[in-house]
Design an enzyme around this catalytic site. Structure first.
Site, PDB file in Angstrom:
ATOM      1  N   HIS A 178      24.924  38.007 155.293  1.00  0.00           N
ATOM      2  CA  HIS A 178      23.520  37.588 155.289  1.00  0.00           C
ATOM      3  C   HIS A 178      22.922  37.563 153.878  1.00  0.00           C
ATOM      4  O   HIS A 178      21.907  36.923 153.650  1.00  0.00           O
ATOM      5  CB  HIS A 178      22.672  38.415 156.265  1.00  0.00           C
ATOM      6  N   LYS A 182      19.929  34.733 151.626  1.00  0.00           N
ATOM      7  CA  LYS A 182      18.674  35.118 150.952  1.00  0.00           C
ATOM      8  C   LYS A 182      18.277  34.037 149.953  1.00  0.00           C
ATOM      9  O   LYS A 182      19.120  33.519 149.214  1.00  0.00           O
ATOM     10  CB  LYS A 182      18.839  36.455 150.214  1.00  0.00           C
ATOM     11  N   HIS A 240      28.804  42.015 150.306  1.00  0.00           N
ATOM     12  CA  HIS A 240      27.556  41.550 149.692  1.00  0.00           C
ATOM     13  C   HIS A 240      27.612  41.528 148.161  1.00  0.00           C
ATOM     14  O   HIS A 240      27.248  40.545 147.525  1.00  0.00           O
ATOM     15  CB  HIS A 240      26.382  42.442 150.110  1.00  0.00           C
ATOM     16  N   LYS A 331      22.726  54.791 149.179  1.00  0.00           N
ATOM     17  CA  LYS A 331      21.668  55.124 150.141  1.00  0.00           C
ATOM     18  C   LYS A 331      20.880  56.319 149.615  1.00  0.00           C
ATOM     19  O   LYS A 331      21.366  57.072 148.781  1.00  0.00           O
ATOM     20  CB  LYS A 331      22.299  55.471 151.490  1.00  0.00           C
TER      21      LYS A 331
END
Ligand code: NAP
Length: 484
Positions: A178, A182, A240, A331
């Site tokens: 995905h 963008k 990604h 994270k």
């Protein structure tokens, strides 16, 4: 400026896993927005499929609730939502059983685009592909859309590609990353290949280094069991971040054509150098004041899974030899922030006596938040007192540049689903691309597994482990600050 919305052909889109989290949060709200934009025509249909024996009404109620939760309030006109929900149908199907498939076949129409979105666990991809084929539901024009993760290493990715290729040609397979949907990521290609300005200096001779950062503030929360089998390398870098690196590093394709673009990306991945343990820093976040650390969320008290990774990556080709790419993602970091920063070299000779204020030109491409670009340039500090230099940004925040149109920019899933219907594979990963990425990633992971490396702890809310700073300090460089 008025956005141009070109309606796509009539479609029957079957979403396996249509009741799941991804479908409710992203896929169906995305389709609703495309419906509102006028891109989905009146005859198109979306068919949810999952094991639960829902009626069509129950499925529509579930999706209605999802729209209320995930679509902005000012887009929730009841008449619009009702009209959209009327396009929804539902079939109960278990990917592993034979029942339900005849019902699905019966409701699909001839002569419309047929697409099947596999929004289920990857372990079911093969079952779905096989049954779609065995029940004669697909033909040469049908498309399948696969969610990540696509394999967990080269062997599993190859096996999955081999299974899919028994039933579908490569032209029918849409592997979603995905990030490629963008707006800013696609803008990388526009900036590089629609301007003469950057390309002549887009090489090791002029670029000192590149930093790619994808920082999240969230931890693994309830996904510890899943994440333990993955980690930042598999979850973010192999897909990604690799895609971002490719778009920065690739040669200009001969045309904006799916295979031409993907051919150039594969060449970059194949040119990635193996990396040594000294060029990798892995981290795991520690407990904070209000929340447990990674270990508390994992099901393994000894978990060595990394929630942070930083890498120094080199590309062995004429354009990039000598320019390192530093990648980091993690994270529970200080801010939710993603950017690509291209730092240029210093001019060959300074004509200014006081060059102390000199700083390099940096092109910063912000992926989130405030999508846009900043080019840091040197100017004269205003006022008397001689020629002193200062650095200022040439700022282009897309929301400012595009005005009201910025609100109508489709999100990644919307764009990618419309591309599936249009039959445009440019923004989807090809099988050989995925395999090449695993071929580079596998030895790195195998290396730290064999050594039994333990990730370094880092504080929640920080910018990552200490050793990550050293990765750049050793080369006389610094990471850019992670900030909102
Ligand atoms: P989820 O919430 O667990 O939903 C799974 C869906 O699959 C449900 O609709 C479930 O419904 C259906 N399902 C389960 N077993 C099935 C079977 N044997 N046959 C047919 N349907 C079955 O999962 P998710 O989070 O939506 O994720 C779906 C896929 O997207 C996964 O591959 C995940 O890795 C990927 N993904 C998710 C996200 C995200 O943000 N959620 C992001 C990126 C990628 P029933 O139980 O009724 O069958």
């Amino acid at each position: 400026m008025v956005s141009r919305v070109i309606p796509v052909d009539t479609f029957d889109l079957v979403i396996f896993g249509g009741t799941g989290d991804l479908a409710r949060r992203k896929i169906l709200p995305g389709l609703y927005r495309r419906y509102l934009a006028g891109q989905m025509n009146a005859d198109s249909r979306i068919i949810g499929a999952a094991r639960a024996k829902n009626t069509v009404e129950q499925f529509r109620d579930l999706i209605h609730a999802a729209l209320v939760e995930f679509v902005p309030k000012d887009r929730q006109e009841p008449a619009d939502m009702a009209a959209f929900l009327a396009h929804l149908d539902y079939v109960a199907i278990d990917a592993k059983e034979e029942s339900g498939w005849t019902n699905l076949k019966a409701i699909l129409r001839p002569n419309v685009v047929r697409a099947f979105y596999f929004s289920v666990a990857p372990a079911l991809f093969g079952d779905l592909a096989e049954r779609l084929h065995a029940h004669h539901i697909t033909d040469a024009g049908s498309r399948i859309v696969l969610e990540k993760p696509f394999g967990r290493d080269l062997i599993s990715a190859r096996a999955l590609n081999a299974t899919l290729s028994k039933y579908f040609s490569e032209a029918q397979i849409y592997r979603i990353d995905h990030y490629l949907g963008k707006e800013t990521v696609q803008n990388l290609m526009a900036v590089r290949f629609a301007n003469i300005l950057f390309e002549p200096i887009w090489k090791a001779q002029y670029i000192d280094h590149v930093q790619i950062t994808v920082a999240e503030t969230m931890g693994v929360e309830g996904r510890g069991a899943y994440y333990d089998k993955s980690g930042a390398m598999r979850d973010m870098v192999q897909n990604h971040m690799m895609q971002l690196l490719c778009l920065i590093a690739m040669e200009p394709p001969y045309h904006f054509d799916p295979d031409a673009v993907r051919d150039e990306k594969v060449k970059v991945i194949r040119a990635l150098q193996p990396i040594t343990s000294a060029e990798i820093v892995r981290g795991q976040y520690l407990a904070g004041k209000d929340d447990g650390g990674y270990i508390e969320h994992s099901q393994d008290p000894n978990s060595k899974t990394e929630s942070y990774i930083a890498l120094k990556v080199e590309i062995a080709n004429w354009r990039w030899k000598g320019t390192p790419f530093y990648l980091r993602t993690g994270k529970k970091l200080r801010a939710r922030y993603s950017e690509i920063a291209i730092t240029f070299k210093e001019p060959p000779h300074s004509i200014f006596d006081d060059a102390n204020g000199w700083k390099p030109n940096v092109l910063v491409i912000r992926l989130q938040p405030n999508e846009g670009m900043n080019l840091m340039v040197m100017i004269k500090e205003p006022g008397p007192g001689g020629m002193r230099l200062m650095q200022v940004p040439l700022d282009m925040t897309f929301a400012d540049a595009l005005g009201a149109d910025a609100d109508d920019v489709p999100d990644a899933y919307e764009r990618l689903i419309m591309d599936v219907i249009r039959g445009n594979q440019t923004l989807f990963m090809r099988g050989d691309e995925v395999e090449a990425a695993w071929a580079w990633t596998d030895p790195i992971i195998q290396g730290w597994e064999a050594r039994g490396d333990r990730p370094q702890g880092y504080d929640a809310g920080s910018s990552g482990p200490e050793d990550a700073l050293m990765l750049l300090h050793r080369d006389g460089r610094r990471w850019r600050e992670i900030k909102e």
